[in-house]
Design a protein around this motif. Structure first.
Motif, short mmCIF file in Angstrom:
data_model
loop_
_atom_site.label_atom_id
_atom_site.label_comp_id
_atom_site.label_asym_id
_atom_site.label_seq_id
_atom_site.Cartn_x
_atom_site.Cartn_y
_atom_site.Cartn_z
N UNK A 160 0.89 -1.30 0.05
CA UNK A 160 -0.21 0.25 0.03
C UNK A 160 0.85 1.29 0.11
N UNK A 161 0.44 2.29 -0.51
CA UNK A 161 1.14 3.55 -0.64
C UNK A 161 1.45 4.34 0.60
N UNK A 162 2.37 4.95 0.95
CA UNK A 162 2.75 5.63 1.87
C UNK A 162 2.74 7.23 1.48
N UNK A 163 3.33 7.34 0.29
CA UNK A 163 3.63 8.80 -0.10
C UNK A 163 3.67 8.93 -1.55
N UNK A 164 3.01 9.73 -2.06
CA UNK A 164 3.09 9.90 -3.71
C UNK A 164 4.21 11.04 -4.04
N UNK A 165 4.40 10.84 -5.50
CA UNK A 165 5.38 11.78 -5.99
C UNK A 165 6.84 11.03 -5.71
N UNK A 166 7.13 10.02 -5.28
CA UNK A 166 8.35 9.70 -4.80
C UNK A 166 9.13 9.10 -6.21
N UNK A 196 26.18 -5.97 11.45
CA UNK A 196 27.09 -4.99 11.81
C UNK A 196 26.72 -3.82 11.22
N UNK A 197 25.24 -3.46 10.81
CA UNK A 197 25.14 -2.13 10.37
C UNK A 197 24.73 -1.56 11.77
N UNK A 198 24.94 -0.16 11.79
CA UNK A 198 24.61 0.48 12.99
C UNK A 198 23.49 1.67 12.76
N UNK A 199 23.65 1.90 11.16
CA UNK A 199 22.69 3.01 10.90
C UNK A 199 22.35 2.77 9.34
N UNK A 200 21.29 3.47 8.91
CA UNK A 200 20.80 3.72 7.53
C UNK A 200 20.57 4.82 7.00
N UNK A 201 21.14 5.23 5.72
CA UNK A 201 20.77 6.42 5.18
C UNK A 201 19.64 6.46 4.13
N UNK A 202 18.50 7.15 4.51
CA UNK A 202 17.50 6.92 3.50
C UNK A 202 17.42 8.32 2.75
N UNK A 203 17.51 8.14 1.21
CA UNK A 203 17.30 9.32 0.40
C UNK A 203 15.84 9.13 -0.41
N UNK A 204 15.28 10.26 -0.32
CA UNK A 204 13.83 10.17 -1.23
C UNK A 204 14.13 11.36 -2.10
#
Length: 253
Positions: A160-166, A196-204
């Motif tokens: 299901x869609x969370x946000x449009x125009x992505x 071993x991953x401590x963080x994630x970087x999200x780019x939209x």
């Protein structure tokens, strides 16, 4: 004396040159007002489009942030004798990881975040009907330029869609190297151990649904992959956020 000459100026009315001058001035005022209205309308449309872009980004980032903070979390299980047991999330077990990702094109890139169902039964869509021990939320773009998600463990669940125009959804992972005491940002296919991953970087990269014809892209603004933004009259913004996986504390000695 002619009766016509006895009339006052107000009784004589306006001459043809006077009428033409008045009409011309009126047309100039109307033209100026129309131009101001058109400019104001375009400015308003641009502001409304930018506001919608930011609203879509906020919804998506908030959802990802909340799920990332629960990924791999433990919880206290009440025993019958009045004691509690710390239960480690089974999502940290092999094959049921709290964090998983797929690197690839816009239609392939995905992120999966998992946590105990008992910790929080609500999945990324707001559903609570799953009877599975864990919730595994998977995020990816669909063909309608929407960021969508679903619980992979929920029977008959659909995205299901969370946000449009992505227009783009890109991820990087901060993998720790305990022996060298370093962190290195990698794509999903470059990560050798997701534990071993401590963080994630999200780019939209988010675009307005409607075009705003006076909108021109700022050449200094780039997309998630450092690409130039299209010049098609739409408002575009690129949003980046780093989310720490707080349940991975202790990975680095």
């Amino acid at each position: 004396m002619s009766p016509l000459n006895e009339l006052t100026p107000s009784e004589r009315g306006y001459t043809l040159p006077e009428l033409l001058i008045g009409t011309a001035l009126s047309l100039l005022v109307i033209a100026a007002a129309t131009g101001v209205y058109g400019t104001s309308k375009q400015t308003w449309n641009a502001m409304a489009a930018a506001d919608a872009v930011h609203a879509n980004a906020r919804v998506a980032m908030r959802n990802l942030h909340e799920q990332a903070h629960m990924a791999g979390a433990a919880y206290l299980k009440s025993n019958n004798n009045g004691t509690f047991t710390v239960e480690i999330s089974p999502n940290e077990d092999a094959g049921q990881a709290a964090l998983a990702g797929v690197n690839g094109t816009k239609s392939v890139e995905s992120l999966t975040l998992g946590h105990w169902h008992a910790l929080d039964a609500i999945d990324c869509q707001g559903n609570t009907g799953s009877t599975h021990a864990s919730v595994r939320n998977d995020y990816k773009l669909n063909t309608s330029k929407e960021l969508s998600c679903k619980d992979l463990n929920l029977t008959n669940s659909t995205y299901q869609a969370l946000a449009e125009g992505v227009e783009d959804f890109q991820l990087r992972y901060a993998q720790a190297n305990p022996s060298a005491q370093t962190l290195q940002w990698k794509t999903a296919n470059q990560v050798t151990d997701m534990a071993q991953v401590l963080a994630i970087e999200v780019c939209l990269r988010v675009a307005s649904i409607n075009t705003v014809h006076n909108t021109k892209p700022n050449p200094q603004l780039k997309g998630c992959q450092d690409e130039a933004l299209p010049a098609d009259g739409r408002v575009r913004r690129t949003f980046k956020r780093v989310v720490a996986l707080r349940n991975r504390d202790g990975v680095m000695p």
